[in-house]
Design an enzyme around this catalytic site. Structure first.
Site, PDB file in Angstrom:
ATOM      1  N   LYS A 130     -19.295  11.484   5.839  1.00 22.97           N
ATOM      2  CA  LYS A 130     -17.877  11.836   5.859  1.00 22.97           C
ATOM      3  C   LYS A 130     -17.300  11.444   7.214  1.00 22.97           C
ATOM      4  O   LYS A 130     -17.962  11.616   8.247  1.00 22.97           O
ATOM      5  CB  LYS A 130     -17.739  13.345   5.631  1.00 22.97           C
ATOM      6  CG  LYS A 130     -16.306  13.859   5.546  1.00 22.97           C
ATOM      7  CD  LYS A 130     -16.315  15.363   5.263  1.00 22.97           C
ATOM      8  CE  LYS A 130     -14.926  15.941   5.092  1.00 22.97           C
ATOM      9  NZ  LYS A 130     -14.962  17.398   4.804  1.00 22.97           N
ATOM     10  N   SER A 135     -12.465  18.811   0.557  1.00 18.93           N
ATOM     11  CA  SER A 135     -11.996  17.685   1.329  1.00 18.93           C
ATOM     12  C   SER A 135     -12.969  16.507   1.387  1.00 18.93           C
ATOM     13  O   SER A 135     -12.550  15.392   1.677  1.00 18.93           O
ATOM     14  CB  SER A 135     -11.684  18.130   2.757  1.00 18.93           C
ATOM     15  OG  SER A 135     -12.864  18.530   3.435  1.00 18.93           O
ATOM     16  N   SER A 146     -15.476  22.546   0.712  1.00 22.48           N
ATOM     17  CA  SER A 146     -15.261  21.097   0.792  1.00 22.48           C
ATOM     18  C   SER A 146     -16.486  20.237   0.493  1.00 22.48           C
ATOM     19  O   SER A 146     -16.368  19.009   0.431  1.00 22.48           O
ATOM     20  CB  SER A 146     -14.721  20.720   2.171  1.00 22.48           C
ATOM     21  OG  SER A 146     -13.356  21.053   2.258  1.00 22.48           O
TER      22      SER A 146
END
Lengths: 488, 98
Positions: A81, A156, A180
């Site tokens: 990420k 997210s 997330s």
């Protein structure tokens, strides 16, 4: 398609690499080719460095040839990420604020993955500064769900879940502040694990809400998640909230424990707003555990209805403080319109941050401001104590909790434009962060329309091995993991 | 102050505290949206928190000490690599003192 290298789990690829049936360079090239073929549609990556990945893979092949392979992640391409630092590579948090930022050092998890021989592959899209539940808040455009390109991948960490589901990485890392990792894992049909707070170092992770953030893995199988967790867990002197806990052999432990367990069903997690197909899939999973001899017991977490409000006070307060560092002075975007030094702050932040980040900074600043601190922030911290006690009380009677991960399957892009509606997507995941507990999402079926559904298992502090074992028993008795999205 | 009082978010004041320039359109939109969120948050006022200790971290760890041993840090070049403007190993900013 299931025979394709890029859809194989780490454990299987490890055997192929070990016997030299496949080299890391071949595997990495297969992942790169797959990414180039599909990412124009999935848009999971913010950036990748093909030459760097091939060089890492070649170095891995040299190590293996010399008999110096470092373990199960040797030569495996892992995506991160875009909030996790990789020295010399871009780090954007999917924000204009950091559009040109280059990481000066490795995050601890990055260093650990490199030390384990993994090939670091690409930086994955997310909601800006990890604030969101759909990856639509990225300044660089949304990632879409590989199972239905008109729908969100969750967030997210939506790039991390979508890339894995689409075969653009063999495993990925995300971060979980209020769900997330688990929610996008559920919406994309992969395994996602949020470790106990303090098990994995946050050093080198872009901070959102420091008392809630944890880094964790996305993987195709529970065994792969165990391999990934073992690689990244452990005490780190560079993170003062890192816990001095032993790191067990999660892979072996997950296979050794077979139950039966005492499993709690929190009644508050099965109320209004829960999609009927999600509910039915979770009920079938509960029935499976009961048939395995597990004791299924209804429990109550009476402060569940206050989790969302508590979370949005604490998370935005911490975010407003953490994001104060983006002032346009030392790094990040600097406005060219500023008249003086103080004006740099106002205009750089106005130009660099997107709407959701601004909204949360305003809310967080408000709840911390003079005259409101006691009423909002201090009260939320007290309710947080009660929420945590709810879980600990339940664990007197049960080993773990079973719930849906998300109340709904993947929704359409643009469907939830109202911030509050989007916040409600996190109602089953945020309590876990407030209480600092470990939890994972494992695929538990599909809707009639073909969208993945996730089952959440919430464990006791530092009981990841047990959680992985419970999830593995379910996973091995079902074949959800063998289905892959067919990209048009 | 009690939680049941109507939230009064003075967006100009808060934006100034946050060092964040907002457009008139943003102020109007955020005021309305955050009003909704604050209205939702008001229900926290119903919880009896008498005698409850606040939780700042799920696992309270205090007094974490590091050994006082010098370690290599970032080089000047690395530390300045992301600076918006630099000169002579320093970050350039507008004049702050007349």
């Amino acid at each position: 398609m299931a025979d394709e290298l890029f859809f194989k789990p780490i454990a299987e690829l490890g055997a192929l690499l070990e016997t030299k049936a496949v080299s890391s360079v071949e595997l990495t090239r297969a992942v790169i080719a797959r990414t180039k073929a599909v990412d124009g549609r999935v848009r999971a990556f913010n950036s990748y460095d093909e030459a760097d990945a091939i060089a890492q893979a070649a170095a891995s092949d040299v190590r293996r040839a010399a008999g110096q392979a470092r373990g199960p992640l040797e030569g495996i391409p892992i995506g991160l990420k875009d909030v996790i630092s990789v020295a010399g590579q871009p780090l954007t948090a999917s924000s204009k604020m950091l559009a040109n930022f280059v990481s000066p050092y490795d995050a601890t998890v990055t260093a650990k993955l490199k030390g384990a021989g993994a090939v670091i592959w690409g930086r994955l899209n997310c909601d800006e500064f990890a604030m969101g539940s759909s990856t639509e808040n990225s300044a660089f455009g949304p990632t879409v769900n590989p199972w239905d390109l008109t729908r969100v991948p969750g967030g997210s960490s939506g790039g991390s879940s979508a890339a894995l589901a689409a075969g653009e990485a063999i495993a990925t890392l995300g971060s979980d502040t209020g769900g997330s990792i688990r929610q996008p894992a559920a919406l994309c049909g992969v395994v996602g694990l949020k470790p106990t707070y303090g098990l994995v170092s946050r050093y080198g992770l872009i901070a959102f809400a420091s008392s809630l953030d944890q880094i964790g893995p996305f993987a195709r199988t529970v065994e792969d998640a165990a391999i990934m967790l073992e690689a990244i867990a452990g005490h780190d002197p560079l993170d003062s909230t890192s816990f001095k806990a032993d790191v067990p052999d999660y892979r072996a432990e997950a296979k050794r424990h077979q139950g039966p367990w005492r499993l709690g069903i929190p009644k508050e997690y099965f109320g209004a707003g829960l999609d009927p197909e999600v509910n039915a899939a979770v009920e079938r999973a509960i029935a499976f555990y009961r048939a395995q001899g597990c004791e299924i017991k209804e429990v109550s977490l009476p402060h569940t209805q206050y989790c969302l409000d508590t979370y949005y006070i604490i998370a935005t307060a911490e975010a407003s403080s953490n994001l104060a560092r983006y002032d346009g002075i030392r790094y990040g975007h600097r406005s060219k319109e500023a008249k003086d030094a103080v004006d740099i702050y106002f205009k750089s932040r106005a130009e660099g941050f997107g709407p959701e980040v601004k909204r949360r900074i305003i809310l967080g600043t408000y709840v911390l401001s003079s005259g409101y601190y006691d009423a909002f922030y201090l009260r939320a911290q007290k309710v947080r104590t009660l929420i945590r006690q709810d879980f600990l009380n339940a664990y007197r009677e049960v080993d773990a909790l079973l719930t849906p991960t998300s109340p709904v399957p993947a929704f359409k892009l643009g469907e939830k434009s109202d911030p509050l509606a989007l916040y409600l997507c996190d109602i089953y995941t945020i309590g876990v962060n407030l209480a600092g507990l470990p939890a994972l999402s494992v695929p538990c079926g599909f809707t009639a329309g073909g969208l993945p559904i996730g089952l959440q298992l919430i464990g006791q502090p530092f009981a990841e091995a047990n959680l992985l074992a419970m999830a593995r028993v379910y996973e091995q008795a079902h074949d959800w993991r063998l289905k892959h999205p067919v990209l048009p | 102050m009690t939680m049941s009082s109507a939230p009064d978010l003075n967006i100009d004041h808060v934006a100034k505290l946050a060092r964040l320039a907002l457009t008139a359109e943003e102020k109007a939109r955020f005021s309305q949206q955050l009003g909704d969120v604050l209205h939702h948050i008001e229900q926290l006022g119903k919880v009896d928190v008498t005698g409850v200790e606040p939780t700042a971290h799920a696992f309270p760890i205090t007094n974490v000490w590091a050994d006082d041993i010098a370690r290599p840090g970032l080089t000047v070049e690395t530390a300045l690599r992301n600076a918006p403007a630099q000169r002579d190993n320093m970050i350039v900013v507008p004049k702050v003192v007349e």
